[in-house]
Design a protein around this motif. Structure first.
Motif, PDB file in Angstrom:
ATOM      1  N   ASN A 129       0.812  -1.220   0.000  1.00 57.08           N
ATOM      2  CA  ASN A 129       0.000   0.000   0.000  1.00 57.08           C
ATOM      3  C   ASN A 129       0.842   1.265   0.000  1.00 57.08           C
ATOM      4  O   ASN A 129       0.388   2.313   0.463  1.00 57.08           O
TER       5      ASN A 129
ATOM      6  N   GLU B 131       3.309   2.043   1.864  1.00 50.18           N
ATOM      7  CA  GLU B 131       3.607   2.493   3.229  1.00 50.18           C
ATOM      8  C   GLU B 131       4.855   1.773   3.746  1.00 50.18           C
ATOM      9  O   GLU B 131       5.125   0.630   3.377  1.00 50.18           O
TER      10      GLU B 131
ATOM     11  N   ARG C 200      -8.469   8.376  -1.990  1.00 53.18           N
ATOM     12  CA  ARG C 200      -7.856   7.276  -1.224  1.00 53.18           C
ATOM     13  C   ARG C 200      -8.474   7.171   0.169  1.00 53.18           C
ATOM     14  O   ARG C 200      -8.674   6.063   0.681  1.00 53.18           O
ATOM     15  N   ALA C 201      -8.763   8.308   0.794  1.00 55.68           N
ATOM     16  CA  ALA C 201      -9.379   8.307   2.132  1.00 55.68           C
ATOM     17  C   ALA C 201     -10.776   7.684   2.067  1.00 55.68           C
ATOM     18  O   ALA C 201     -11.152   6.917   2.960  1.00 55.68           O
TER      19      ALA C 201
ATOM     20  N   LYS D  36     -10.296   3.923   1.594  1.00 55.28           N
ATOM     21  CA  LYS D  36      -9.834   3.311   2.842  1.00 55.28           C
ATOM     22  C   LYS D  36     -10.997   3.186   3.842  1.00 55.28           C
ATOM     23  O   LYS D  36     -11.118   2.180   4.520  1.00 55.28           O
ATOM     24  N   SER D  37     -11.854   4.200   3.911  1.00 55.54           N
ATOM     25  CA  SER D  37     -12.984   4.144   4.847  1.00 55.54           C
ATOM     26  C   SER D  37     -13.983   3.055   4.448  1.00 55.54           C
ATOM     27  O   SER D  37     -14.655   2.475   5.293  1.00 55.54           O
TER      28      SER D  37
ATOM     29  N   THR E 231     -13.115   0.221   2.965  1.00 53.42           N
ATOM     30  CA  THR E 231     -12.512  -1.115   3.057  1.00 53.42           C
ATOM     31  C   THR E 231     -12.105  -1.475   4.474  1.00 53.42           C
ATOM     32  O   THR E 231     -11.616  -2.575   4.699  1.00 53.42           O
ATOM     33  N   THR E 232     -12.262  -0.582   5.437  1.00 53.60           N
ATOM     34  CA  THR E 232     -11.896  -0.908   6.827  1.00 53.60           C
ATOM     35  C   THR E 232     -13.088  -1.036   7.720  1.00 53.60           C
ATOM     36  O   THR E 232     -14.197  -0.775   7.393  1.00 53.60           O
TER      37      THR E 232
END
Length: 189
Positions: A54, A56, A181-182, A185-186, A188-189
């Protein structure tokens, strides 16, 4: 390779330009050490496993540390740096990027990684965006051929032709990508 004319691979807006990445960045090699140099503390050395899929950088309990005698200011990870896998047996992993979101004091890269560092920090987010694109991945896979170990030479990065919009447009595009992206991410989490 940097002076070679660029044959544009696709069209870009008139206000943009094609440039070789080497005009905007330097490529920094990682530190080489032997197993006997590993200590309990000191400089944390990042290796390929520290770059997750990702983009990171991740620290682990079994990370390698070496003596502070190896300290190299250029090799220490700075905010905006793009750390890439430069040598691996995997064509899927070669060139994998991770973006440093803050300065990392006492953290350097090992010999199989490279740091791509923008000469001007204002360009680092645009460049990082490009390193997360299929355009970059395709370029690296094409350049890093080999039957066993794939090696990403500095010239593959510095000679890479990139589209460069005006700075204000870079910032607008990067902000929109970060916003999307935010949202992803929200979801998928």
């Amino acid at each position: 390779n940097q002076g070679k004319p660029i044959d544009p691979p696709f069209e870009i807006p008139d206000s943009w330009e094609w440039v070789r990445l080497g005009l905007l960045v330097q490529v920094i090699s990682g530190v080489s050490y032997s197993k006997g140099d590993i200590t309990e503390s000191g400089i944390r050395i990042l290796r390929g496993g520290n770059l997750n899929g990702n983009a990171e950088l991740t620290f682990y309990d079994d990370d390698v540390f070496i003596s502070p005698n190896y300290y190299d200011n250029d090799n220490e990870i700075q905010c905006g740096d793009i750390v890439i896998v430069a040598s691996t047996g995997s064509s899927k992993v070669i060139g994998r990027p991770a973006i440093a979101t803050h300065d990392m004091s006492g953290v350097q890269i090992g010999a199989f990684l490279r740091i791509v560092r923008a000469h001007e920090r204002e360009f680092s987010k645009w460049i990082a965006t490009l390193f997360c694109s299929n355009y970059y991945r395709t370029h690296i896979r094409k350049m890093s051929k080999g039957t066993n170990i794939k090696n990403l030479k500095a010239e593959y990065i510095t000679g890479f032709a990139i589209p460069l919009p005006p700075l204000a447009e870079q910032k607008r595009i990067v902000a929109k990508i970060e916003e999307l992206r935010a949202v992803i991410k929200s979801l998928t989490t």
